[in-house]
Design a protein around this motif. Sequence first.
Motif, PDB file in Angstrom:
ATOM      1  N   HIS A   1      35.847  -3.400  28.847  1.00 17.70           N
ATOM      2  CA  HIS A   1      36.081  -2.574  27.662  1.00 17.70           C
ATOM      3  C   HIS A   1      37.271  -3.176  26.951  1.00 17.70           C
ATOM      4  CE1 HIS A   1      39.468  -1.003  29.982  1.00 17.70           C
ATOM      5  NE2 HIS A   1      38.646  -1.062  31.008  1.00 17.70           N
TER       6      HIS A   1
ATOM      7  N   HIS B   1      33.779  -1.568  36.214  1.00 11.89           N
ATOM      8  CA  HIS B   1      34.031  -2.998  35.982  1.00 11.89           C
ATOM      9  C   HIS B   1      33.165  -3.845  36.919  1.00 11.89           C
ATOM     10  CE1 HIS B   1      37.250  -3.277  33.098  1.00 11.89           C
ATOM     11  NE2 HIS B   1      37.997  -2.408  33.751  1.00 11.89           N
TER      12      HIS B   1
ATOM     13  N   THR C   1      43.456   1.065  29.310  1.00 14.43           N
ATOM     14  CA  THR C   1      43.962   2.233  30.032  1.00 14.43           C
ATOM     15  C   THR C   1      45.313   2.735  29.506  1.00 14.43           C
ATOM     16  OG1 THR C   1      42.747   1.674  32.011  1.00 14.43           O
ATOM     17  CG2 THR C   1      44.707   3.016  32.314  1.00 14.43           C
TER      18      THR C   1
ATOM     19  N   ASP D   1      36.664   3.424  36.764  1.00 15.58           N
ATOM     20  CA  ASP D   1      37.011   2.143  36.129  1.00 15.58           C
ATOM     21  C   ASP D   1      36.766   0.972  37.082  1.00 15.58           C
ATOM     22  OD1 ASP D   1      38.256   0.799  33.746  1.00 15.58           O
ATOM     23  OD2 ASP D   1      39.685   0.151  35.267  1.00 15.58           O
TER      24      ASP D   1
ATOM     25  N   HIS E   1      38.932   5.376  27.846  1.00 11.52           N
ATOM     26  CA  HIS E   1      38.052   4.442  27.133  1.00 11.52           C
ATOM     27  C   HIS E   1      36.682   4.518  27.770  1.00 11.52           C
ATOM     28  CE1 HIS E   1      38.451   1.906  30.660  1.00 11.52           C
ATOM     29  NE2 HIS E   1      39.757   1.993  30.548  1.00 11.52           N
TER      30      HIS E   1
ATOM     31  N   GLN F   1      37.678   5.148  32.295  1.00 14.40           N
ATOM     32  CA  GLN F   1      36.420   4.468  31.929  1.00 14.40           C
ATOM     33  C   GLN F   1      35.225   5.404  32.018  1.00 14.40           C
ATOM     34  OE1 GLN F   1      33.574   1.262  33.692  1.00 14.40           O
ATOM     35  NE2 GLN F   1      35.490   0.167  33.365  1.00 14.40           N
TER      36      GLN F   1
HETATM   37 ZN   LIG Z   1      39.336  -0.941  32.950  1.00 14.91          ZN
END
Ligand SMILES: [Zn+2]
Length: 528
Positions: free
Chosen positions: A466, A288, A79, A284, A332, A40
């Motif tokens: 995402h 989040h 992921t 990530d 991502h 992320q």
């Molecule tokens: Zn994630």
Amino acid sequence: MRSVAGVAVFASLFATAAAAQRVAQSGNAPKLIVFIAVDQMRADYFERFLPQLTGGLGRLYRGGAVFTNAYQDHAITETAPGHSVMLSGRFPAHTGIVTNSLGVPDARAPLIGGGGDGASPFRFRGSVLIDWLRMNDPRSRALSVSRKDRGAILPIGRSHESAFWYATDGRFTTSTYYADTLPTWVQRFNARKIPQSYAGKAWTLLLPESSYPEPDSVPFENYRRNFVFPHVFSADPAQVAANFAAYPMMDSLTAQMALEGVSATGIGRGPQTDLLSVSFSTTDAVGHAYGPDSRELHDQIVRLDRYMGAFIDSLYKLRDSSTIAFALTADHGVQPNPDVRAMNEHVAAMRADVGAPIAAARAALRAAGATGDPLRYEEGVVLLQRQSLAGTTLKADSVLNALAASLRKVSGVGRVDFVRDLARSDTTKDYVARRWLHMLPSDFASDLVISLAPYAYFTGDIVATHGTPNDLDAHVPEIFYGPWFIAGKYTQRALVADIAPTLAAIAEVSPSEKLDGRAHTEAIRKPR
Ligand SMILES: [Zn+2]
């Protein structure tokens, strides 16, 4: 005729084998390729935090070949699909890894010692960099480490090299796909109980508070609880181990584990090219929970930069720096927390309720006599199960047309496409169609794909996330670093799928199959 065809097939097999067997001529191949994934990470984080990036992230960005316009060019930006592209050079449509849930979960490959679900690469199709390295020189080895199973497994494809990830009980482990027991060095590392040593401590800001322009107290963060610094660890060591993945120090632990592995296994000593893959997962978790615009994310990136700096310095003590090549990317990006964006920009938070029209269509189909579950839905992909319409007068096309029409009316839905029509679009301009084409394997049954509008979320997503084909999720860093590369900023369009062929080029090995990416020869120094 048959013998002519046979000769042709034999000749082409022979040519492929010869290419793969080609022994490095120049002796300039790296002895160690260090591949780093940041889970992320948006491309804009480098410029946003650059003055404070005095560690590893800053070192790679300032001294590397940096592709500023690089993309994960597929639609479900999660992921597992993202990691499947990184060292395969192929889109998920060709690696077969479509979603996280259809990524590495495998009940037949349990974890050694438990502490999580079984995992293996059995769904992964085709080859990756370590396979090409080993075809060239069977001595080549790979070590892959991550907090996440998918982050450790997918960069090394189906190979039976070493992959370790973090179990919920505070240990690094692997699955029975790779080994029957943990190596002594992993057992020793686990016995240090580093996560447990954080019991009673706290995650505080690394830099003086004035270095962070972001507000700290934002109630929309972290499910509306514990959204202000300091973020305290539990006093119970077992609890700390179980929750460690949510704290930046997890990335430090991952780096220490990777270094321990380099020491213990001897990879990178040469003469062959070895691979060390490290996927740092905490950006990530923090991204989040608190969102990309949070003070927590800012501190996470600065901390990751320092951990990575210490990691590179330690690696250079273990191995000759002139023999190591680095590549860095992300699986991502991320979109802003919808409520934080709504508050900051005085707009409505967009949450697309696609569940309602799908549930309504399902109920209508059943009322008309459809059997079983006529509609399968996951991650924006809709499949009409034709067999459940048998014995009714329903026509699949009219059912799907009606469902598509009702989905298009949902606020936050950008568009709804028929999968069968995607290939007819202008894929140079239509990035949504292109990213879906790159996403779905030809044998993956699907009828409709739903793409969210930029900044929109699906109902139920209350923190940042995402997974869309939009650029905030798709635009990621792509950096190459080391003596093989011409440092500088490269603004041409680049793909994460370009990383594997680029690394294969400097390692002087040939990919053993057709790739979707290309080698960035413009960033590679001519052999001396
Ligand atoms: Zn994630």
